[in-house]
Design an enzyme around this catalytic site. Structure first.
Site, PDB file in Angstrom:
ATOM      1  N   PRO A  11       7.112   0.456 -10.127  1.00  0.00           N
ATOM      2  CA  PRO A  11       8.241   0.983  -9.367  1.00  0.00           C
ATOM      3  C   PRO A  11       7.887   1.453  -7.957  1.00  0.00           C
ATOM      4  O   PRO A  11       6.825   2.029  -7.740  1.00  0.00           O
ATOM      5  CB  PRO A  11       8.728   2.160 -10.225  1.00  0.00           C
ATOM      6  CG  PRO A  11       7.615   2.473 -11.152  1.00  0.00           C
ATOM      7  CD  PRO A  11       6.886   1.184 -11.371  1.00  0.00           C
ATOM      8  N   ASN A  12       8.812   1.162  -7.062  1.00  0.00           N
ATOM      9  CA  ASN A  12       8.783   1.583  -5.654  1.00  0.00           C
ATOM     10  C   ASN A  12       7.791   0.825  -4.787  1.00  0.00           C
ATOM     11  O   ASN A  12       7.783   0.991  -3.572  1.00  0.00           O
ATOM     12  CB  ASN A  12       8.536   3.101  -5.523  1.00  0.00           C
ATOM     13  CG  ASN A  12       9.647   3.891  -6.174  1.00  0.00           C
ATOM     14  OD1 ASN A  12      10.822   3.660  -5.877  1.00  0.00           O
ATOM     15  ND2 ASN A  12       9.308   4.795  -7.080  1.00  0.00           N
ATOM     16  N   ARG A  19       7.701   2.909   4.140  1.00  0.00           N
ATOM     17  CA  ARG A  19       7.670   4.372   4.168  1.00  0.00           C
ATOM     18  C   ARG A  19       6.257   4.835   3.798  1.00  0.00           C
ATOM     19  O   ARG A  19       5.484   4.086   3.219  1.00  0.00           O
ATOM     20  CB  ARG A  19       8.683   4.944   3.176  1.00  0.00           C
ATOM     21  CG  ARG A  19      10.115   4.629   3.588  1.00  0.00           C
ATOM     22  CD  ARG A  19      11.107   5.384   2.755  1.00  0.00           C
ATOM     23  NE  ARG A  19      10.776   6.795   2.646  1.00  0.00           N
ATOM     24  CZ  ARG A  19      11.231   7.598   1.681  1.00  0.00           C
ATOM     25  NH1 ARG A  19      12.006   7.130   0.750  1.00  0.00           N
ATOM     26  NH2 ARG A  19      10.907   8.861   1.662  1.00  0.00           N
ATOM     27  N   TYR A  24       0.061   4.734   2.028  1.00  0.00           N
ATOM     28  CA  TYR A  24      -0.030   3.381   1.462  1.00  0.00           C
ATOM     29  C   TYR A  24      -0.297   2.282   2.490  1.00  0.00           C
ATOM     30  O   TYR A  24      -0.428   1.120   2.109  1.00  0.00           O
ATOM     31  CB  TYR A  24       1.258   3.069   0.688  1.00  0.00           C
ATOM     32  CG  TYR A  24       1.513   4.029  -0.453  1.00  0.00           C
ATOM     33  CD1 TYR A  24       0.642   4.078  -1.535  1.00  0.00           C
ATOM     34  CD2 TYR A  24       2.596   4.911  -0.435  1.00  0.00           C
ATOM     35  CE1 TYR A  24       0.853   4.972  -2.575  1.00  0.00           C
ATOM     36  CE2 TYR A  24       2.829   5.801  -1.471  1.00  0.00           C
ATOM     37  CZ  TYR A  24       1.946   5.826  -2.538  1.00  0.00           C
ATOM     38  OH  TYR A  24       2.150   6.707  -3.567  1.00  0.00           O
ATOM     39  N   ASN A  75      -0.896  -2.732 -10.798  1.00  0.00           N
ATOM     40  CA  ASN A  75      -0.661  -1.435 -10.169  1.00  0.00           C
ATOM     41  C   ASN A  75       0.640  -0.925 -10.790  1.00  0.00           C
ATOM     42  O   ASN A  75       1.734  -1.335 -10.383  1.00  0.00           O
ATOM     43  CB  ASN A  75      -0.516  -1.571  -8.653  1.00  0.00           C
ATOM     44  CG  ASN A  75      -0.315  -0.202  -8.010  1.00  0.00           C
ATOM     45  OD1 ASN A  75      -0.047   0.788  -8.708  1.00  0.00           O
ATOM     46  ND2 ASN A  75      -0.434  -0.133  -6.691  1.00  0.00           N
ATOM     47  N   ALA A  78       4.089   4.747 -10.578  1.00  0.00           N
ATOM     48  CA  ALA A  78       4.147   6.037 -11.271  1.00  0.00           C
ATOM     49  C   ALA A  78       4.117   5.883 -12.795  1.00  0.00           C
ATOM     50  O   ALA A  78       3.815   6.853 -13.508  1.00  0.00           O
ATOM     51  CB  ALA A  78       5.390   6.800 -10.830  1.00  0.00           C
ATOM     52  N   GLU A  99      -6.998  -2.346 -13.175  1.00  0.00           N
ATOM     53  CA  GLU A  99      -5.963  -1.421 -12.675  1.00  0.00           C
ATOM     54  C   GLU A  99      -6.242  -1.132 -11.201  1.00  0.00           C
ATOM     55  O   GLU A  99      -7.388  -0.851 -10.833  1.00  0.00           O
ATOM     56  CB  GLU A  99      -6.051  -0.128 -13.500  1.00  0.00           C
ATOM     57  CG  GLU A  99      -5.115   0.977 -13.068  1.00  0.00           C
ATOM     58  CD  GLU A  99      -5.306   2.239 -13.924  1.00  0.00           C
ATOM     59  OE1 GLU A  99      -6.070   2.203 -14.929  1.00  0.00           O
ATOM     60  OE2 GLU A  99      -4.711   3.270 -13.563  1.00  0.00           O
ATOM     61  N   HIS A 101      -4.949   0.989  -7.677  1.00  0.00           N
ATOM     62  CA  HIS A 101      -4.132   1.972  -6.949  1.00  0.00           C
ATOM     63  C   HIS A 101      -4.494   1.897  -5.480  1.00  0.00           C
ATOM     64  O   HIS A 101      -5.687   1.947  -5.129  1.00  0.00           O
ATOM     65  CB  HIS A 101      -4.352   3.389  -7.478  1.00  0.00           C
ATOM     66  CG  HIS A 101      -3.971   3.488  -8.910  1.00  0.00           C
ATOM     67  ND1 HIS A 101      -2.650   3.479  -9.304  1.00  0.00           N
ATOM     68  CD2 HIS A 101      -4.709   3.511 -10.031  1.00  0.00           C
ATOM     69  CE1 HIS A 101      -2.607   3.512 -10.621  1.00  0.00           C
ATOM     70  NE2 HIS A 101      -3.839   3.524 -11.096  1.00  0.00           N
ATOM     71  N   ARG A 108      -5.318  13.157  -4.877  1.00  0.00           N
ATOM     72  CA  ARG A 108      -3.927  13.546  -4.685  1.00  0.00           C
ATOM     73  C   ARG A 108      -3.514  14.611  -5.711  1.00  0.00           C
ATOM     74  O   ARG A 108      -4.366  15.291  -6.278  1.00  0.00           O
ATOM     75  CB  ARG A 108      -3.036  12.288  -4.725  1.00  0.00           C
ATOM     76  CG  ARG A 108      -3.417  11.286  -3.627  1.00  0.00           C
ATOM     77  CD  ARG A 108      -2.531  10.063  -3.632  1.00  0.00           C
ATOM     78  NE  ARG A 108      -1.139  10.425  -3.317  1.00  0.00           N
ATOM     79  CZ  ARG A 108      -0.102   9.596  -3.484  1.00  0.00           C
ATOM     80  NH1 ARG A 108      -0.303   8.381  -3.960  1.00  0.00           N
ATOM     81  NH2 ARG A 108       1.114   9.993  -3.186  1.00  0.00           N
TER      82      ARG A 108
HETATM   83  O1  CA2 Z   1      -1.713   4.461  -5.101  1.00  0.00           O
HETATM   84  C1  CA2 Z   1      -1.010   3.694  -5.776  1.00  0.00           C
HETATM   85  O2  CA2 Z   1      -1.060   2.479  -5.696  1.00  0.00           O
HETATM   86  C2  CA2 Z   1       0.012   4.280  -6.753  1.00  0.00           C
HETATM   87  O3  CA2 Z   1      -0.014   3.502  -7.938  1.00  0.00           O
HETATM   88  C3  CA2 Z   1       1.345   4.162  -6.058  1.00  0.00           C
HETATM   89  C4  CA2 Z   1       2.501   4.836  -6.825  1.00  0.00           C
HETATM   90  C5  CA2 Z   1       2.123   6.251  -7.218  1.00  0.00           C
HETATM   91  O4  CA2 Z   1       3.160   6.811  -8.035  1.00  0.00           O
HETATM   92  C6  CA2 Z   1       0.807   6.303  -7.972  1.00  0.00           C
HETATM   93  O5  CA2 Z   1       0.516   7.644  -8.271  1.00  0.00           O
HETATM   94  C7  CA2 Z   1      -0.295   5.713  -7.131  1.00  0.00           C
HETATM   95  C8  CA2 Z   1       3.761   4.916  -5.970  1.00  0.00           C
HETATM   96  C9  CA2 Z   1       4.181   3.644  -5.376  1.00  0.00           C
HETATM   97  C10 CA2 Z   1       5.247   3.949  -4.384  1.00  0.00           C
HETATM   98  O6  CA2 Z   1       5.075   3.099  -3.295  1.00  0.00           O
HETATM   99  C11 CA2 Z   1       5.698   3.412  -2.139  1.00  0.00           C
HETATM  100  C12 CA2 Z   1       5.315   2.705  -1.049  1.00  0.00           C
HETATM  101  C13 CA2 Z   1       5.885   2.973   0.164  1.00  0.00           C
HETATM  102  C14 CA2 Z   1       6.869   3.933   0.273  1.00  0.00           C
HETATM  103  C15 CA2 Z   1       7.267   4.635  -0.840  1.00  0.00           C
HETATM  104  C16 CA2 Z   1       6.680   4.368  -2.054  1.00  0.00           C
END
Ligand code: CA2
Length: 148
Positions: A11-12, A19, A24, A75, A78, A99, A101, A108
């Protein structure tokens, strides 16, 4: 072992590059997909690349990978920190799982430090930015080659 590899994004991650670039980076998920296909070509792998905001879709893709693909890069977003269902699906998959990230989840918030998926993963890459996907593919290529 099949040289077909599944790359899954949770997700996301469709918002990548739009963003929170300080966390990221500026590259989009389309950039990541392109980089994966380019590297796969060099490594004689074929990549099936997916993203979903729905847990069941990720689970379905893991089920589809069973007996068909040489490995999974995931990946889970969340869902990493919440999903026993994703862990169960990966436990039913027979090939190697890496896996990824983008951020270093251990640097974090406390709630990001625990990963259900890590109980199944054969390798974990965190904090290498989107390059982590390429590192994961290199690792899978090595593991697949070692099986031949
Ligand atoms: O660091 C990572 O790749 C995560 O898997 C990314 C997840 C986060 O919940 C994990 O704890 C770590 C979140 C992905 C959200 O991606 C976004 C990218 C740009 C803007 C907003 C969200």
């Amino acid at each position: 072992m099949s040289r077909l590899v599944t790359v899954l994004n949770g997700p996301n991650l469709n918002l990548l590059g739009q963003r929170e670039p300080h966390i990221y980076g500026a590259e989009t998920l389309a950039d990541v997909e392109r980089a994966c296909h380019a590297l796969a070509l060099q490594m004689k792998l074929e990549v099936h690349f997916h993203q979903s905001n729905r847990e069941y879709e990720l689970i379905d893709w893991i089920h589809e990978a069973r007996g068909r693909t040489g490995g999974i890069v995931v990946n889970p977003g969340a869902f990493t920190h919440t999903s026993i269902a994703l862990l169960d699906a990966l436990n039913a998959y027979d090939g190697p799982v890496i896996e990824v990230h983008i951020s270093n989840i251990h640097k974090r918030e406390e709630f990001r430090h625990h990963s259900y998926v890590s109980r199944r993963a054969d390798g974990v890459i965190a904090g290498c930015g989107v390059q982590g996907y390429e590192l994961a593919l290199l690792r899978l290529a090595r593991l697949i080659d070692a099986q031949r």
